[in-house]
Design a protein around this motif. Structure first.
Motif, short mmCIF file in Angstrom:
data_model
loop_
_atom_site.label_atom_id
_atom_site.label_comp_id
_atom_site.label_asym_id
_atom_site.label_seq_id
_atom_site.Cartn_x
_atom_site.Cartn_y
_atom_site.Cartn_z
N GLN A 165 0.85 -1.18 0.00
CA GLN A 165 0.00 0.00 0.00
C GLN A 165 0.88 1.23 0.00
N GLN A 166 0.54 2.19 -0.83
CA GLN A 166 1.28 3.44 -0.93
C GLN A 166 1.25 4.17 0.42
N SER A 167 2.42 4.60 0.89
CA SER A 167 2.49 5.27 2.19
C SER A 167 3.07 6.68 2.10
N ASP A 168 3.41 7.11 0.88
CA ASP A 168 3.97 8.45 0.73
C ASP A 168 3.32 9.13 -0.48
N ASP A 169 3.98 10.12 -1.04
CA ASP A 169 3.39 10.89 -2.14
C ASP A 169 3.72 10.33 -3.52
N TYR A 170 4.35 9.17 -3.56
CA TYR A 170 4.68 8.54 -4.84
C TYR A 170 3.50 7.71 -5.32
N SER A 171 2.96 8.03 -6.49
CA SER A 171 1.79 7.35 -7.04
C SER A 171 2.18 6.50 -8.25
N PRO A 172 2.20 5.18 -8.11
CA PRO A 172 2.57 4.31 -9.23
C PRO A 172 1.42 4.18 -10.23
N TYR A 173 1.77 4.00 -11.51
CA TYR A 173 0.77 3.76 -12.54
C TYR A 173 1.06 2.51 -13.35
N ASP A 174 2.23 1.91 -13.16
CA ASP A 174 2.58 0.69 -13.88
C ASP A 174 3.56 -0.11 -13.03
N MET A 175 3.67 -1.41 -13.34
CA MET A 175 4.59 -2.25 -12.58
C MET A 175 5.10 -3.39 -13.45
N SER A 176 6.23 -3.96 -13.02
CA SER A 176 6.82 -5.11 -13.70
C SER A 176 7.35 -6.05 -12.63
N LEU A 177 7.02 -7.34 -12.76
CA LEU A 177 7.40 -8.35 -11.79
C LEU A 177 8.65 -9.08 -12.28
N SER A 178 9.61 -9.30 -11.39
CA SER A 178 10.83 -10.01 -11.76
C SER A 178 10.50 -11.47 -12.09
N SER A 179 11.38 -12.13 -12.84
CA SER A 179 11.11 -13.49 -13.29
C SER A 179 11.05 -14.49 -12.15
N ASP A 180 11.68 -14.18 -11.00
CA ASP A 180 11.62 -15.09 -9.85
C ASP A 180 10.45 -14.76 -8.92
N GLY A 181 9.68 -13.72 -9.22
CA GLY A 181 8.52 -13.35 -8.43
C GLY A 181 8.84 -12.68 -7.11
N ASN A 182 10.10 -12.27 -6.90
CA ASN A 182 10.50 -11.70 -5.61
C ASN A 182 10.51 -10.18 -5.57
N SER A 183 10.47 -9.53 -6.74
CA SER A 183 10.57 -8.07 -6.76
C SER A 183 9.58 -7.47 -7.75
N LEU A 184 9.06 -6.31 -7.38
CA LEU A 184 8.20 -5.54 -8.26
C LEU A 184 8.84 -4.19 -8.52
N ALA A 185 8.99 -3.83 -9.78
CA ALA A 185 9.45 -2.49 -10.14
C ALA A 185 8.23 -1.65 -10.45
N LEU A 186 8.17 -0.43 -9.89
CA LEU A 186 7.03 0.46 -10.07
C LEU A 186 7.43 1.69 -10.86
N SER A 187 6.56 2.10 -11.79
CA SER A 187 6.70 3.38 -12.48
C SER A 187 5.62 4.29 -11.94
N GLY A 188 5.95 5.55 -11.67
CA GLY A 188 4.94 6.44 -11.12
C GLY A 188 5.38 7.89 -11.15
N TYR A 189 4.65 8.70 -10.40
CA TYR A 189 4.97 10.12 -10.35
C TYR A 189 4.82 10.59 -8.91
N LEU A 190 5.45 11.72 -8.62
CA LEU A 190 5.41 12.30 -7.29
C LEU A 190 4.31 13.35 -7.24
N ASN A 191 3.41 13.27 -6.26
CA ASN A 191 2.34 14.24 -6.11
C ASN A 191 2.90 15.52 -5.49
N LEU A 192 3.43 16.39 -6.31
CA LEU A 192 4.05 17.62 -5.80
C LEU A 192 3.03 18.53 -5.15
N SER A 193 1.76 18.36 -5.53
CA SER A 193 0.72 19.23 -4.96
C SER A 193 0.53 18.98 -3.45
N LEU A 194 1.02 17.86 -2.97
CA LEU A 194 0.86 17.53 -1.57
C LEU A 194 1.98 18.08 -0.69
#
Length: 197
Positions: A165-194
């Motif tokens: 669950q997102q706990s800061d101002d970083y809002s992801p919009y896409d993700m990619s799972l590693s081939s071993d299923g142990n890591s998720l890479a997230l693409s997103g943006y920072l909510n500067l308005s906050l």
């Protein structure tokens, strides 16, 4: 994503682009099979009919996989390359399901519907590892103040569990799972308005 700054990165130059398909339709979400030379993609025609397609780059055969037009949002391959999971959107909400790939081409197949997700969230990305489908969920009512979540849907128990669950101002919009299923890479943006000064 962090990379060791001391590591040597080999840069590859591409001198030629070869079209995989060439139509007047809108084609998106191209995804290579993890085990062979096939590509899955979504094709939407001028009448807004949207289908899942597969192209075998060795035989040059292209086939429409889905029987029924759906508003496909995201697709992902199974690790063994024998099925493709999809996320589609309708007036009722989102549908999470998969297609077993046919043994012969061309052949349409029926979708296996796994679950329906309410329309009050935006689901924009899915990933598949073993018996789990991961999906990124963002509430639609207030994208500035609400937090994104990643759920894992267990295809055996047919239940979803919260993974992140997102706990800061970083809002992801896409993700990619590693081939071993142990890591998720997230693409997103920072909510500067906050940010308050």
């Amino acid at each position: 994503f962090f990379r060791d700054t001391n590591s040597t990165v080999t840069k590859t130059k591409y001198h030629q682009l070869t079209p995989i398909t060439s139509t007047n339709d809108y084609e998106s979400h191209a995804s290579f099979s993890p085990v062979d030379n096939r590509i899955a993609f979504i094709r939407t025609d001028a009448h807004q009919q949207s289908h899942l397609w597969i192209k075998d780059l060795d035989s040059i055969q292209t086939q429409q996989l889905s029987r029924i037009s759906q508003n496909f949002v995201s697709i992902t391959w199974a690790n063994d390359g024998k099925a493709i999971a999809y996320l589609s959107e309708s007036n009722r909400g989102y549908e999470l399901g998969f297609f077993d790939l046919p043994t012969a081409m061309p052949q349409h197949v029926n979708a296996h519907i796994l679950t329906q997700i309410s329309r009050d969230t935006y689901i924009g990305a899915i990933q598949w590892y073993k018996n789990n489908l991961y999906y990124l969920s963002t509430p639609k009512d207030d994208l500035v103040r609400t937090k994104s979540k990643i759920f894992s849907y267990d295809m055996v128990s047919q239940t979803s569990r919260l993974v992140w669950q997102q706990s800061d101002d970083y809002s992801p919009y896409d993700m990619s799972l590693s081939s071993d299923g142990n890591s998720l890479a997230l693409s997103g943006y920072l909510n500067l308005s906050l940010i308050h000064i």
